[in-house]
Every structure is written in structure tokens, then in C-alpha cells.
Enzyme design. Structure first.
Site, short mmCIF file in Angstrom:
data_model
loop_
_atom_site.label_atom_id
_atom_site.label_comp_id
_atom_site.label_asym_id
_atom_site.label_seq_id
_atom_site.Cartn_x
_atom_site.Cartn_y
_atom_site.Cartn_z
N SER A 202 -8.50 -2.59 -7.31
CA SER A 202 -7.77 -3.85 -7.37
C SER A 202 -8.70 -5.02 -7.68
O SER A 202 -9.35 -5.04 -8.72
CB SER A 202 -6.99 -4.05 -6.06
OG SER A 202 -6.05 -5.10 -6.17
N ASP A 297 3.20 -0.42 -10.10
CA ASP A 297 2.23 -1.45 -9.76
C ASP A 297 2.43 -2.65 -10.67
O ASP A 297 2.46 -2.50 -11.90
CB ASP A 297 0.81 -0.89 -9.93
CG ASP A 297 -0.28 -1.84 -9.50
OD1 ASP A 297 0.01 -3.01 -9.19
OD2 ASP A 297 -1.45 -1.40 -9.47
N HIS A 327 0.70 0.32 -6.12
CA HIS A 327 -0.60 -0.31 -5.92
C HIS A 327 -1.12 -0.01 -4.51
O HIS A 327 -0.36 0.04 -3.55
CB HIS A 327 -0.48 -1.82 -6.10
CG HIS A 327 -1.78 -2.54 -6.11
ND1 HIS A 327 -2.54 -2.65 -7.25
CD2 HIS A 327 -2.46 -3.18 -5.13
CE1 HIS A 327 -3.64 -3.33 -6.97
NE2 HIS A 327 -3.62 -3.67 -5.69
#
Length: 358
Positions: A202, A297, A327
Site C-alpha cells: 500500500s 481494491d 486491499h
């Protein structure tokens, strides 16, 4: 009337919740389907049953977003969530604290080494996720141990400064300093300057990509691989995946705005290529990349656009979309099932990339 958890000491409540969650996720699939509800299908993809059930349980518990009234509350929420999910035990990994000197005062870091690994090895400089606002060495401790143990390398996790106390570009500067430290002290860390790779999930994937770009542009010795796990790569535009998956899949549209408002409050400056790495003019000569995206995501489309641009620039890229996950799935590996399965696929892919290099 007291709730059942009120009868349990507070320091044990998260363990009880975590044990109950893991137990639920091992129920027979027909039972789990009744808990999760009707299958969720969007954009030609079906959400994994374990993922849907976990999201359903989180919603019932009132855990529907990562952001909060304050950064401190959000950080506490992530710590609590990490404690509930727990970490699968990795007993054969040694961890030691490191201190990285920087112009801003210094950063904490943690070096992981499989106990059976006595020879020099590749070293992954790892940056944790959390929207540049939450997360720390502890939130990703279990994941770093798993990477070290099962890839068979050393991992240096860098605890960069967080926003809003330290807005952009503090995290990028720290990420670069962490990589330089690993280069300068490679032998002390059990590696060599020719055997460093960068990785992160991320926001950490964003930092790993920024470090790879900086090393290439500055003439610094480049990492041998960049492992970008559902990375954030473009803060300048909204893509279709954000519209499709911005609610109900762990990372929400509100969360993304909240993170970015803390990290880079000025919308006019969000196209800076140190933040929106996708917008860098020249991506040629970057190190090979392994890029992971998740089907459900909001960041999916920008990650896959980065793959396209890297390939267009002639960079060797292995890309993998997990179409049935959302995610943040790597932080859920201790829940087992599909989450652990994909972690081991990712580990295998990184191992293969390093083996091909050698």
C-alpha cells in the site's frame, strides 16, 4: 446487563475476539456462506468467501473504516485490529532493533533473519502500509517474519515518520535514508550492496517505488527487485476501481481522502512524482518489478496502470491480480485459508525472482 466480553479482562478481550474470528473462518463453507450472505460479484469478479465473511463480521462489530476522528485513534484502531487477527507463529526468525541516523534525528528499524540463515543473503528493505498515517514496525511484524522465513532472506523493516505530524515528503525522505543505510551497512546487516531489494504494501509500496526511482535517477546502486504489494501510485486522479470498490471493502473512499488530506493536504501538489510515482516522466532502467493488485481494491487500476507504464518503458515486470480479494489482505494472513494461500504464492514469486537473478 453486561455483555459477555465485559466479564473478560480487557487485555484478554482481543485474544478472545481473534480466536473466535479464526474459528468462524474455519467453519464449513455452507455455514460460512450463510454468515457472509449472497456472493458479491462486481466487474466480473467474485469476492472470496473468507474475505466476504470477514468483512461481514467487521461490519457487525462496527469496524467499517481505517480512518478516525484523530490520527491517534486511527493508529490505536489498527493496533487493535492487528491484535485481533494475530500473527501465525514464526518461531525460527531472529529480530533485532536497528537505529538509522538521519538529518531529522533518526529512525527505528527492525532486522529479521531466519535462524538457519548464517551466510550472507539478499536483504529486503521493507516499508509498511497504512496510508502514511498509521502502521508501524509492530503492525507488520508478523508479515516481515513470514517474508524472511519463507523467502529465506533478511528483511529490514523501516519505521518512517508519519503524517500529519510529518507530512509529505518526510516519509519519502526517510524511505530513501533507510535504503542508503542498508547500502552503507550491507555487510553488517548480513548482505551485500549488490543484493538489496525494496518492498512494501500500500503506502509502503508507494515508498518502495519512490526509492527505486530515486536510486535510478541519482546513480545510486539500484535494488535488484522492487516488490510492490497493492501499491498507491497516483494521488492525482480518481480511477474506475475507486468508484467500484470505494465502500465496503476495508479501504474506503473516505479513508483514502482522510489519509491524503493528512499526508499531502494541498491537492495542487499531489502530482509530485515522489508521491504519484506513476507520473514520473522517465521510468526506463528501473529495477525489475513484481506488482500485486487486488480485484476489490480502490487502488487496483492505478497499480495496473503502473505495470503498463513500466512495461512500456522496457522494465521487466511480473504482475499478479488476486481478483477475489480486497486491499490489505496480507495483514490478514493469520486468519488462514485464502489469505494464507495468497501470501505463500507471493512469497514463492519473490523467491523465484531472486533465484532467476542468481
Amino acid at each position: 446487563m453486561s455483555k459477555p466480553l465485559d466479564l473478560i479482562p480487557s487485555h484478554l478481550q482481543t485474544r478472545v475476539q481473534g480466536a473466535a474470528l479464526r474459528r468462524v473462518l474455519t467453519l464449513p463453507r455452507p455455514v460460512l456462506r450463510r454468515i457472509a450472505g449472497e456472493p458479491i460479484r462486481i466487474d466480473g469478479q467474485e469476492l472470496a468467501l473468507e474475505a466476504q465473511a470477514l468483512l461481514r463480521l467487521q461490519a457487525l462489530a462496527g469496524r467499517t473504516q481505517l480512518s478516525a476522528d484523530t490520527a491517534e485513534k486511527a493508529r490505536a484502531g489498527m493496533r487493535e485490529a492487528a491484535e485481533i487477527i494475530g500473527n501465525a507463529p514464526v518461531a525460527e526468525v531472529e529480530a533485532r532493533s536497528e537505529r538509522i541516523p538521519t538529518a531529522s534525528g533518526g529512525l527505528d528499524a527492525r532486522l529479521y533473519r531466519p535462524e538457519t540463515l548464517t551466510e550472507p543473503s539478499e536483504l529486503m528493505v521493507f516499508y509498511h502500509g497504512g496510508g502514511w498515517v498509521i502502521g508501524d514496525l509492530d503492525s507488520h511484524d508478523g508479515l516481515c517474519r513470514m517474508l524472511a522465513e519463507h523467502i529465506g532472506i533478511r528483511v529490514l523493516s523501516v519505521d518512517y515518520r508519519l503524517a500529519p505530524e510529518h507530512p509529505f515528503p518526510a516519509a519519502v525522505d526517510d524511505a530513501i535514508d533507510g535504503y542508503r543505510y542498508a547500502l552503507d551497512h550491507a555487510e553488517e546487516l548480513g548482505s551485500t550492496p549488490d543484493s538489496l531489494l525494496v518492498g512494501g504494501d500500500s503506502a509502503g509500496g508507494n515508498l518502495a517505488a519512490a526509492v527505486a526511482q530515486h536510486a535510478t535517477a541519482s546513480g545510486t546502486k539500484k535494488p535488484v527487485l522492487q516488490a510492490l504489494l497493492y501499491p498507491a501510485v497516483d494521488a492525482s486522479v480518481r480511477r474506475r476501481s475507486r468508484e467500484l470498490f470505494g465502500e465496503g471493502f476495508l479501504l474506503t473512499d473516505t479513508d483514502m481522502d482522510w489519509f491524503m488530506d493528512h499526508y499531502q493536504p494541498d491537492p495542487d501538489l499531489r502530482g509530485d512524482p515522489r508521491l504519484s510515482v506513476l507520473l514520473a516522466e522517465d521510468l526506463s532502467d528501473l529495477p525489475p518489478a513484481y506488482v500485486v493488485t487486488a480485484g476489490f481494491d480502490p487502488l487496483r487500476d492505478e497499480g495496473e496502470e503502473y505495470v503498463r507504464r513500466l512495461r512500456q518503458a522496457g522494465v521487466p515486470v511480473a504482475a499478479r491480480r488476486f481478483p477475489d480479494l480486497m486491499h490489505g489482505f496480507l495483514n490478514l494472513y493469520a486468519a488462514g485459508g485464502r489469505f494464507q494461500e495468497v501470501l505463500f504464492e507471493i512469497i514463492g514469486s519473490i523467491r523465484a525472482s531472486l533465484a532467476l537473478r542468481s
